[in-house]
Design an enzyme around this catalytic site. Sequence first.
Site, PDB file in Angstrom:
ATOM      1  CE  LYS A  15      -2.204  -1.345   3.870  1.00 15.49           C
ATOM      2  NZ  LYS A  15      -1.302  -2.412   4.159  1.00 15.49           N
ATOM      3  NE  ARG A  90      -4.408  -1.854  10.053  1.00 17.19           N
ATOM      4  CZ  ARG A  90      -3.189  -1.330   9.560  1.00 17.19           C
ATOM      5  NH1 ARG A  90      -3.048  -0.221   8.671  1.00 17.19           N
ATOM      6  NH2 ARG A  90      -2.200  -2.234   9.537  1.00 17.19           N
ATOM      7  NE  ARG A 163       2.399  -5.669  11.255  1.00 20.81           N
ATOM      8  CZ  ARG A 163       3.585  -5.495  10.543  1.00 20.81           C
ATOM      9  NH1 ARG A 163       4.857  -5.731  11.100  1.00 20.81           N
ATOM     10  NH2 ARG A 163       3.837  -4.517   9.463  1.00 20.81           N
TER      11      ARG A 163
HETATM   12  P1  ADP Z   1       2.195  -1.813   2.908  1.00 19.90           P
HETATM   13  O1  ADP Z   1       2.233  -0.406   3.287  1.00 19.90           O
HETATM   14  O2  ADP Z   1       1.096  -2.471   2.634  1.00 19.90           O
HETATM   15  O3  ADP Z   1       2.337  -2.410   4.522  1.00 19.90           O
HETATM   16  P2  ADP Z   1       4.512  -1.584   1.858  1.00 19.90           P
HETATM   17  O4  ADP Z   1       4.627  -0.840   0.648  1.00 19.90           O
HETATM   18  O5  ADP Z   1       5.462  -1.276   3.100  1.00 19.90           O
HETATM   19  O6  ADP Z   1       3.470  -2.393   2.288  1.00 19.90           O
HETATM   20  O7  ADP Z   1       5.501  -2.858   1.083  1.00 19.90           O
HETATM   21  C1  ADP Z   1       6.009  -3.912   1.918  1.00 19.90           C
HETATM   22  C2  ADP Z   1       7.280  -4.605   1.510  1.00 19.90           C
HETATM   23  O8  ADP Z   1       7.163  -5.258   0.290  1.00 19.90           O
HETATM   24  C3  ADP Z   1       8.232  -3.409   1.100  1.00 19.90           C
HETATM   25  O9  ADP Z   1       9.632  -3.832   1.678  1.00 19.90           O
HETATM   26  C4  ADP Z   1       8.046  -3.179  -0.524  1.00 19.90           C
HETATM   27  O10 ADP Z   1       9.564  -2.765  -1.044  1.00 19.90           O
HETATM   28  C5  ADP Z   1       7.871  -4.638  -0.852  1.00 19.90           C
HETATM   29  N1  ADP Z   1       6.831  -4.673  -1.949  1.00 19.90           N
HETATM   30  C6  ADP Z   1       5.835  -3.797  -1.840  1.00 19.90           C
HETATM   31  N2  ADP Z   1       5.067  -4.150  -3.414  1.00 19.90           N
HETATM   32  C7  ADP Z   1       5.883  -5.301  -3.891  1.00 19.90           C
HETATM   33  C8  ADP Z   1       5.719  -6.097  -4.992  1.00 19.90           C
HETATM   34  N3  ADP Z   1       4.570  -5.637  -5.670  1.00 19.90           N
HETATM   35  N4  ADP Z   1       6.791  -7.145  -4.903  1.00 19.90           N
HETATM   36  C9  ADP Z   1       7.436  -7.348  -4.126  1.00 19.90           C
HETATM   37  N5  ADP Z   1       7.735  -6.656  -3.185  1.00 19.90           N
HETATM   38  C10 ADP Z   1       6.985  -5.521  -2.750  1.00 19.90           C
HETATM   39  P1  ADP Z   2       1.264  -2.509   7.993  1.00 19.14           P
HETATM   40  O1  ADP Z   2       0.542  -2.052   6.727  1.00 19.14           O
HETATM   41  O2  ADP Z   2       2.645  -2.979   7.556  1.00 19.14           O
HETATM   42  O3  ADP Z   2       0.434  -3.381   8.812  1.00 19.14           O
HETATM   43  P2  ADP Z   2       0.846  -0.030   9.478  1.00 19.14           P
HETATM   44  O4  ADP Z   2       2.334   0.928   9.349  1.00 19.14           O
HETATM   45  O5  ADP Z   2      -0.372   0.410   8.704  1.00 19.14           O
HETATM   46  O6  ADP Z   2       1.523  -1.409   8.961  1.00 19.14           O
HETATM   47  O7  ADP Z   2       0.540  -0.203  10.818  1.00 19.14           O
HETATM   48  C1  ADP Z   2       1.335  -0.546  12.006  1.00 19.14           C
HETATM   49  C2  ADP Z   2       0.525  -0.549  13.238  1.00 19.14           C
HETATM   50  O8  ADP Z   2      -0.077   0.539  13.659  1.00 19.14           O
HETATM   51  C3  ADP Z   2      -0.673  -1.812  13.241  1.00 19.14           C
HETATM   52  O9  ADP Z   2      -0.072  -2.921  13.501  1.00 19.14           O
HETATM   53  C4  ADP Z   2      -1.434  -1.236  14.212  1.00 19.14           C
HETATM   54  O10 ADP Z   2      -1.070  -1.477  15.404  1.00 19.14           O
HETATM   55  C5  ADP Z   2      -1.412   0.301  14.095  1.00 19.14           C
HETATM   56  N1  ADP Z   2      -2.527   0.832  13.040  1.00 19.14           N
HETATM   57  C6  ADP Z   2      -2.184   1.478  12.211  1.00 19.14           C
HETATM   58  N2  ADP Z   2      -3.372   1.735  11.316  1.00 19.14           N
HETATM   59  C7  ADP Z   2      -4.390   1.450  12.280  1.00 19.14           C
HETATM   60  C8  ADP Z   2      -5.815   1.637  12.096  1.00 19.14           C
HETATM   61  N3  ADP Z   2      -6.347   2.184  11.003  1.00 19.14           N
HETATM   62  N4  ADP Z   2      -6.446   1.081  13.356  1.00 19.14           N
HETATM   63  C9  ADP Z   2      -5.796   0.513  14.169  1.00 19.14           C
HETATM   64  N5  ADP Z   2      -4.619   0.404  14.323  1.00 19.14           N
HETATM   65  C10 ADP Z   2      -3.904   0.855  13.405  1.00 19.14           C
END
Ligand code: ADP
Ligand code: ADP
Length: 206
Positions: A15, A90, A163
């Site tokens: 994302k 979420r 998560r």
């Molecule tokens: P989110 O915001 O949904 O938690 P991130 O954008 O931080 O996810 O991506 C999670 C990890 O996966 C990062 O290390 C990113 O570089 C990698 N990543 C994101 N999209 C892809 C993809 N399409 N293929 C492989 N790796 C990806």
């Molecule tokens: P990822 O996409 O890798 O799970 P985020 O950065 O979106 O990571 O979220 C990290 C942490 O922050 C989550 O595991 C949760 O504890 C908290 N968090 C983020 N967004 C929300 C939300 N909309 N509602 C509740 N908790 C949240």
Amino acid sequence: MTTSIVLFGPPGAGKGTQASKISEMTGKPQISTGDMLRIAVSEASDLGAKAQSYMESGILVPDELIIELISNRLKQEDAINGVLFDGFPRTLNQAIALSSIVDISSVISIEVPDEEIIKRIVGRRMDPITKEIYHISFKPAPDEIQGRLIQRKDDNVETVMNRLKTYHQQTSPLSSWYDDQNLLIPIDGNKSIEEVATDISKFLSN
Ligand code: ADP
Ligand code: ADP
């Protein structure tokens, strides 16, 4: 009418990676509750103190804290023409609260299987200066910045399992809730970063 977009999907789906491209295309600023919470924790604000233990265990921060955070953020001037929500809502409570304050035009749902999620999260690294997101194998950072990359405290296998469990129990049911409202746009996230970006931009330019 001013509308907002929701970027939906499991943790590590990509994302954040896709959000900057979508923001550029649509002119809507990215609002990431995860990023806002991490700033609150680093500043040791009241919110940060309340949120930290939930985040470190990989469970959701309580809805009332998140809804207040979002309501305040939406009062800022740059939100006037709609925003791009990343990682929010979420829970059903968050989604209901959101639908009473903004109009949602689409929910872009990036779909990635759990086994791939674990690899993506455990290999995720961030540049603390540019905030660019990298991956040790899938998107390696240039050599000259390798030394400054950081890994999130919650990006370990144990917390990722929590998560994912939290996601399947509390968040993924929202996709059918949005689908019932004809807002869901499913995107196959199990492709390269560039291919996913192309699929999203095809949808946005339609
Ligand atoms: P989110 O915001 O949904 O938690 P991130 O954008 O931080 O996810 O991506 C999670 C990890 O996966 C990062 O290390 C990113 O570089 C990698 N990543 C994101 N999209 C892809 C993809 N399409 N293929 C492989 N790796 C990806
Ligand atoms: P990822 O996409 O890798 O799970 P985020 O950065 O979106 O990571 O979220 C990290 C942490 O922050 C989550 O595991 C949760 O504890 C908290 N968090 C983020 N967004 C929300 C939300 N909309 N509602 C509740 N908790 C949240």
